[in-house]
Design an enzyme around this catalytic site. Structure first.
Site, PDB file in Angstrom:
ATOM      1  N   LYS A  11      48.371  40.375  75.497  1.00  0.00           N
ATOM      2  CA  LYS A  11      47.706  41.683  75.387  1.00  0.00           C
ATOM      3  C   LYS A  11      48.545  42.673  74.568  1.00  0.00           C
ATOM      4  CE  LYS A  11      45.261  40.943  79.752  1.00  0.00           C
ATOM      5  NZ  LYS A  11      44.805  41.556  81.032  1.00  0.00           N
ATOM      6  N   TYR A  51      34.783  41.966  78.346  1.00  0.00           N
ATOM      7  CA  TYR A  51      35.004  42.386  79.734  1.00  0.00           C
ATOM      8  C   TYR A  51      33.727  42.895  80.399  1.00  0.00           C
ATOM      9  CZ  TYR A  51      40.013  41.827  79.075  1.00  0.00           C
ATOM     10  OH  TYR A  51      41.266  41.302  78.861  1.00  0.00           O
ATOM     11  N   PHE A  59      37.951  50.849  86.417  1.00  0.00           N
ATOM     12  CA  PHE A  59      38.988  50.723  85.386  1.00  0.00           C
ATOM     13  C   PHE A  59      38.443  50.238  84.045  1.00  0.00           C
ATOM     14  CE2 PHE A  59      39.097  46.812  87.999  1.00  0.00           C
ATOM     15  CZ  PHE A  59      38.860  45.836  87.029  1.00  0.00           C
ATOM     16  N   THR A  93      47.528  39.216  89.185  1.00  0.00           N
ATOM     17  CA  THR A  93      47.063  40.272  88.270  1.00  0.00           C
ATOM     18  C   THR A  93      48.001  41.475  88.307  1.00  0.00           C
ATOM     19  OG1 THR A  93      44.790  39.572  88.666  1.00  0.00           O
ATOM     20  CG2 THR A  93      45.089  41.756  87.720  1.00  0.00           C
ATOM     21  N   ASN A 114      49.020  44.178  81.925  1.00  0.00           N
ATOM     22  CA  ASN A 114      49.660  43.043  82.592  1.00  0.00           C
ATOM     23  C   ASN A 114      49.959  41.876  81.650  1.00  0.00           C
ATOM     24  OD1 ASN A 114      47.074  42.138  82.318  1.00  0.00           O
ATOM     25  ND2 ASN A 114      46.696  41.786  84.491  1.00  0.00           N
ATOM     26  N   HIS A 117      46.327  37.407  79.582  1.00  0.00           N
ATOM     27  CA  HIS A 117      45.060  37.038  80.224  1.00  0.00           C
ATOM     28  C   HIS A 117      45.011  35.530  80.404  1.00  0.00           C
ATOM     29  CE1 HIS A 117      40.698  36.783  80.934  1.00  0.00           C
ATOM     30  NE2 HIS A 117      40.716  35.750  80.105  1.00  0.00           N
ATOM     31  N   GLU A 128      35.063  32.133  76.777  1.00  0.00           N
ATOM     32  CA  GLU A 128      36.058  33.023  76.159  1.00  0.00           C
ATOM     33  C   GLU A 128      36.658  32.386  74.894  1.00  0.00           C
ATOM     34  OE1 GLU A 128      37.173  35.031  80.469  1.00  0.00           O
ATOM     35  OE2 GLU A 128      38.680  33.807  79.455  1.00  0.00           O
TER      36      GLU A 128
HETATM   37  P1  CMP Z   1      42.670  40.153  83.486  1.00  0.00           P
HETATM   38  O1  CMP Z   1      42.579  39.450  84.785  1.00  0.00           O
HETATM   39  O2  CMP Z   1      43.248  39.487  82.315  1.00  0.00           O
HETATM   40  O3  CMP Z   1      41.204  40.677  83.100  1.00  0.00           O
HETATM   41  C1  CMP Z   1      40.663  41.801  83.768  1.00  0.00           C
HETATM   42  C2  CMP Z   1      41.647  42.910  83.652  1.00  0.00           C
HETATM   43  O4  CMP Z   1      41.284  44.122  84.246  1.00  0.00           O
HETATM   44  C3  CMP Z   1      42.921  42.528  84.384  1.00  0.00           C
HETATM   45  O5  CMP Z   1      43.543  41.480  83.708  1.00  0.00           O
HETATM   46  C4  CMP Z   1      43.658  43.844  84.364  1.00  0.00           C
HETATM   47  O6  CMP Z   1      44.244  44.085  83.090  1.00  0.00           O
HETATM   48  C5  CMP Z   1      42.486  44.786  84.547  1.00  0.00           C
HETATM   49  N1  CMP Z   1      42.440  45.216  85.944  1.00  0.00           N
HETATM   50  C6  CMP Z   1      42.096  44.478  87.010  1.00  0.00           C
HETATM   51  N2  CMP Z   1      42.175  45.211  88.136  1.00  0.00           N
HETATM   52  C7  CMP Z   1      42.581  46.437  87.760  1.00  0.00           C
HETATM   53  C8  CMP Z   1      42.839  47.635  88.455  1.00  0.00           C
HETATM   54  N3  CMP Z   1      42.688  47.712  89.777  1.00  0.00           N
HETATM   55  N4  CMP Z   1      43.238  48.696  87.743  1.00  0.00           N
HETATM   56  C9  CMP Z   1      43.365  48.608  86.399  1.00  0.00           C
HETATM   57  N5  CMP Z   1      43.123  47.493  85.672  1.00  0.00           N
HETATM   58  C10 CMP Z   1      42.744  46.425  86.349  1.00  0.00           C
END
Ligand code: CMP
Length: 139
Positions: A11, A51, A59, A93, A114, A117, A128
């Site tokens: 990311k 997404y 979020f 996550t 984070n 992915h 994807e």
């Molecule tokens: P990923 O699982 O790659 O794809 C969905 C993304 O949404 C996840 O990573 C995080 O980057 C984001 N995400 C998930 N939960 C939260 C949250 N509670 N607050 C902010 N971002 C989130």
């Protein structure tokens, strides 16, 4: 039966912080073969579509903003039991909950930013991967 491919993105935070090399090294050292890879940047429309399952979540706007703010590395990875093994390698996550030695523990800064992915199912891995790569870009 579990499949042998998953999809990943390094990311914008990981790219900005200079972690492309470190993360790819961990991925290949863990037995994943890179069968497709590109350095690219998501448009707002790309991120909204990618997404879309999260579009009702609070979020979603921040997620689209973050994922479009700079380049990413997109890749398709191959290994037996790829989806599950890759999710174990990247960790939870929320990096605060990620196990020691996982990619998110090492490189992620927050639940929103984070670092990486990983697809959550074989079905989503295929969707994807096809979002980013045509058949002739997969080796
Ligand atoms: P990923 O699982 O790659 O794809 C969905 C993304 O949404 C996840 O990573 C995080 O980057 C984001 N995400 C998930 N939960 C939260 C949250 N509670 N607050 C902010 N971002 C989130």
């Amino acid at each position: 039966m579990s499949g042998n491919r998953t999809f990943t993105m390094l990311k914008p935070d990981a790219v900005e912080n200079g972690h492309i090399g470190g993360i790819l090294e961990k991925i290949t050292a863990s037995g994943f073969k890179i069968v497709a890879m590109k350095y690219t940047q998501l448009s707002k429309r790309d991120a909204q579509e990618f997404y879309s399952v999260h579009k009702e979540r609070p979020f979603y706007g921040d997620l689209v903003e973050f994922m479009t703010r700079g380049p990413i590395v997109a890749a398709i990875l191959e290994k037996d039991n790829a989806v599950e093994d890759f999710r174990a390698l990247i960790g939870a996550t929320n990096p605060a909950e990620a196990a020691d030695g996982t990619i998110r523990k090492l490189y992620a800064t927050s639940i929103g930013e984070n670092a990486v992915h990983g697809s959550d199912s074989d079905e989503n891995a295929a969707i994807e991967g096809a979002f980013h790569f045509s058949g002739r870009e997969i080796y």
